[in-house]
Design a protein around this motif. Structure first.
Motif, PDB file in Angstrom:
ATOM      1  N   ALA A 144       0.908  -1.250  -0.168  1.00 31.99           N
ATOM      2  CA  ALA A 144      -0.066   0.048  -0.166  1.00 31.99           C
ATOM      3  C   ALA A 144       1.109   1.139  -0.014  1.00 31.99           C
ATOM      4  N   LEU A 145       0.895   1.912  -0.979  1.00 34.36           N
ATOM      5  CA  LEU A 145       1.549   3.123  -1.256  1.00 34.36           C
ATOM      6  C   LEU A 145       0.742   4.064  -0.799  1.00 34.36           C
ATOM      7  N   THR A 146       1.346   5.156   0.164  1.00 30.81           N
ATOM      8  CA  THR A 146       0.845   6.512   0.621  1.00 30.81           C
ATOM      9  C   THR A 146       1.724   7.677   0.162  1.00 30.81           C
ATOM     10  N   LEU A 147       1.136   8.451  -0.678  1.00 32.34           N
ATOM     11  CA  LEU A 147       1.956   9.662  -1.281  1.00 32.34           C
ATOM     12  C   LEU A 147       1.647  10.899  -0.714  1.00 32.34           C
ATOM     13  N   VAL A 148       2.339  11.781  -0.375  1.00 31.52           N
ATOM     14  CA  VAL A 148       1.878  13.404  -0.129  1.00 31.52           C
ATOM     15  C   VAL A 148       3.043  13.997  -1.133  1.00 31.52           C
ATOM     16  N   ALA A 149       2.344  14.815  -1.994  1.00 27.39           N
ATOM     17  CA  ALA A 149       3.302  15.552  -3.016  1.00 27.39           C
ATOM     18  C   ALA A 149       3.167  17.121  -2.858  1.00 27.39           C
ATOM     19  N   ASP A 150       4.205  17.749  -2.947  1.00 22.34           N
ATOM     20  CA  ASP A 150       3.891  19.185  -2.854  1.00 22.34           C
ATOM     21  C   ASP A 150       4.507  19.568  -4.467  1.00 22.34           C
ATOM     22  N   VAL A 151       3.764  19.841  -5.172  1.00 24.75           N
ATOM     23  CA  VAL A 151       4.173  20.151  -6.708  1.00 24.75           C
ATOM     24  C   VAL A 151       3.623  21.529  -7.037  1.00 24.75           C
ATOM     25  N   PRO A 152       4.382  22.592  -7.105  1.00 25.51           N
ATOM     26  CA  PRO A 152       3.714  23.968  -7.532  1.00 25.51           C
ATOM     27  C   PRO A 152       3.132  24.051  -8.867  1.00 25.51           C
ATOM     28  N   GLY A 153       1.882  24.469  -8.860  1.00 25.89           N
ATOM     29  CA  GLY A 153       1.214  24.548 -10.338  1.00 25.89           C
ATOM     30  C   GLY A 153       0.489  23.524 -10.937  1.00 25.89           C
ATOM     31  N   LEU A 154       0.597  22.111 -10.145  1.00 26.41           N
ATOM     32  CA  LEU A 154       0.031  20.990 -10.567  1.00 26.41           C
ATOM     33  C   LEU A 154      -1.540  20.861 -10.065  1.00 26.41           C
ATOM     34  N   ASP A 155      -2.186  20.596 -11.119  1.00 28.76           N
ATOM     35  CA  ASP A 155      -3.579  20.427 -10.890  1.00 28.76           C
ATOM     36  C   ASP A 155      -3.807  18.907 -10.528  1.00 28.76           C
ATOM     37  N   GLN A 156      -5.001  18.713  -9.855  1.00 34.79           N
ATOM     38  CA  GLN A 156      -5.366  17.451  -9.367  1.00 34.79           C
ATOM     39  C   GLN A 156      -5.500  16.396 -10.338  1.00 34.79           C
ATOM     40  N   ALA A 157      -6.177  16.668 -11.309  1.00 32.03           N
ATOM     41  CA  ALA A 157      -6.291  15.726 -12.611  1.00 32.03           C
ATOM     42  C   ALA A 157      -4.894  15.128 -13.066  1.00 32.03           C
ATOM     43  N   THR A 158      -4.046  16.128 -13.304  1.00 30.91           N
ATOM     44  CA  THR A 158      -2.756  15.827 -13.975  1.00 30.91           C
ATOM     45  C   THR A 158      -1.935  14.983 -12.945  1.00 30.91           C
ATOM     46  N   PHE A 159      -2.053  15.471 -11.556  1.00 33.96           N
ATOM     47  CA  PHE A 159      -1.447  14.757 -10.553  1.00 33.96           C
ATOM     48  C   PHE A 159      -2.069  13.284 -10.458  1.00 33.96           C
ATOM     49  N   ASP A 160      -3.243  13.001 -10.254  1.00 33.65           N
ATOM     50  CA  ASP A 160      -3.893  11.619 -10.467  1.00 33.65           C
ATOM     51  C   ASP A 160      -3.231  10.735 -11.517  1.00 33.65           C
ATOM     52  N   LYS A 161      -3.189  11.304 -12.768  1.00 34.05           N
ATOM     53  CA  LYS A 161      -2.699  10.649 -13.926  1.00 34.05           C
ATOM     54  C   LYS A 161      -1.236  10.252 -13.846  1.00 34.05           C
TER      55      LYS A 161
ATOM     56  N   ASN B 120       4.168  -9.557  -7.341  1.00 32.35           N
ATOM     57  CA  ASN B 120       3.023 -10.308  -7.362  1.00 32.35           C
ATOM     58  C   ASN B 120       2.170 -10.293  -6.185  1.00 32.35           C
ATOM     59  N   ALA B 121       1.609  -8.933  -6.078  1.00 37.25           N
ATOM     60  CA  ALA B 121       0.675  -8.613  -4.937  1.00 37.25           C
ATOM     61  C   ALA B 121      -0.284  -7.484  -5.264  1.00 37.25           C
ATOM     62  N   GLU B 122      -1.144  -7.287  -4.722  1.00 39.28           N
ATOM     63  CA  GLU B 122      -2.261  -6.172  -4.766  1.00 39.28           C
ATOM     64  C   GLU B 122      -1.220  -4.824  -4.451  1.00 39.28           C
ATOM     65  N   ILE B 123      -1.255  -3.880  -5.355  1.00 43.13           N
ATOM     66  CA  ILE B 123      -0.838  -2.516  -5.067  1.00 43.13           C
ATOM     67  C   ILE B 123      -1.868  -1.586  -5.123  1.00 43.13           C
ATOM     68  N   THR B 124      -1.768  -0.934  -3.951  1.00 42.41           N
ATOM     69  CA  THR B 124      -2.895   0.395  -3.741  1.00 42.41           C
ATOM     70  C   THR B 124      -1.986   1.506  -3.772  1.00 42.41           C
ATOM     71  N   LEU B 125      -2.759   2.690  -4.194  1.00 44.42           N
ATOM     72  CA  LEU B 125      -1.970   4.049  -4.082  1.00 44.42           C
ATOM     73  C   LEU B 125      -3.146   4.998  -3.608  1.00 44.42           C
ATOM     74  N   GLU B 126      -2.788   5.691  -2.510  1.00 37.40           N
ATOM     75  CA  GLU B 126      -3.569   6.758  -1.835  1.00 37.40           C
ATOM     76  C   GLU B 126      -2.558   7.894  -1.985  1.00 37.40           C
ATOM     77  N   LYS B 127      -3.112   8.899  -2.769  1.00 34.37           N
ATOM     78  CA  LYS B 127      -2.439  10.045  -2.936  1.00 34.37           C
ATOM     79  C   LYS B 127      -3.065  11.512  -2.508  1.00 34.37           C
ATOM     80  N   THR B 128      -2.175  12.232  -2.055  1.00 36.87           N
ATOM     81  CA  THR B 128      -2.571  13.817  -1.753  1.00 36.87           C
ATOM     82  C   THR B 128      -1.654  14.886  -2.400  1.00 36.87           C
ATOM     83  N   LEU B 129      -2.105  15.707  -2.806  1.00 38.14           N
ATOM     84  CA  LEU B 129      -1.495  16.952  -3.347  1.00 38.14           C
ATOM     85  C   LEU B 129      -1.576  18.025  -2.622  1.00 38.14           C
ATOM     86  N   LYS B 130      -0.558  18.635  -2.138  1.00 39.56           N
ATOM     87  CA  LYS B 130      -0.908  19.845  -1.120  1.00 39.56           C
ATOM     88  C   LYS B 130      -1.082  20.881  -1.914  1.00 39.56           C
TER      89      LYS B 130
END
Length: 140
Positions: free
Chosen positions: A97-114, A130-140
């Protein structure tokens, strides 16, 4: 490119112990044992090393995705939580399970998600697990 590590084990599975070393020297006879794997004794274990590899690989893959799209992150912070569960007579890594917190100036949520989802799919460690991979992401 080939990267190498070496593990040495002495004794039985439950009562023995071992150490792990890498060619880079970052790990140099780092202890591991039943207690470091299934209890809380100081040392490392294979699942912790996989979590470290997955979080580092994914985060770097995302940095490249962002660079290609014209963005420079101030900070990308990823935690990977690897689950080890009983499987028949043994055990199996079932999830990372990946949990990401990102601070990226000028980046919109849709582009970030993609870009984050693309990084998760193309990261070499994600591709080998060979496992389930999940990604929870937060854009500051």
């Amino acid at each position: 490119m080939i990267r190498k590590a070496r593990a040495v084990w002495r004794g039985t599975g439950r009562d023995g112990d071992g150490d792990i070393s890498t060619d880079s020297g970052v790990l140099d006879e780092t202890p591991y044992s039943y207690k470091t794997r299934f209890e809380n004794e100081k040392g490392t274990n294979p699942e912790e090393l996989i979590a470290a590899a997955h979080s580092a690989c994914f985060t770097m893959a995302l940095a490249f995705q962002l660079q290609t799209a014209g963005y420079t992150p101030s900070e990308l912070s990823t935690q990977a939580a690897v689950s080890l569960e009983p499987d028949g007579a043994g055990f199996k890594i079932t999830r990372s399970a990946l949990t990401l917190v990102a601070d990226v100036p000028g980046l919109d949520q849709a582009t970030f998600d993609k870009l984050a989802e693309a990084a998760e799919k193309t990261c070499p460690v994600s591709r080998v697990l060979n496992a389930e991979i999940t990604l929870e992401k937060t854009l500051k």
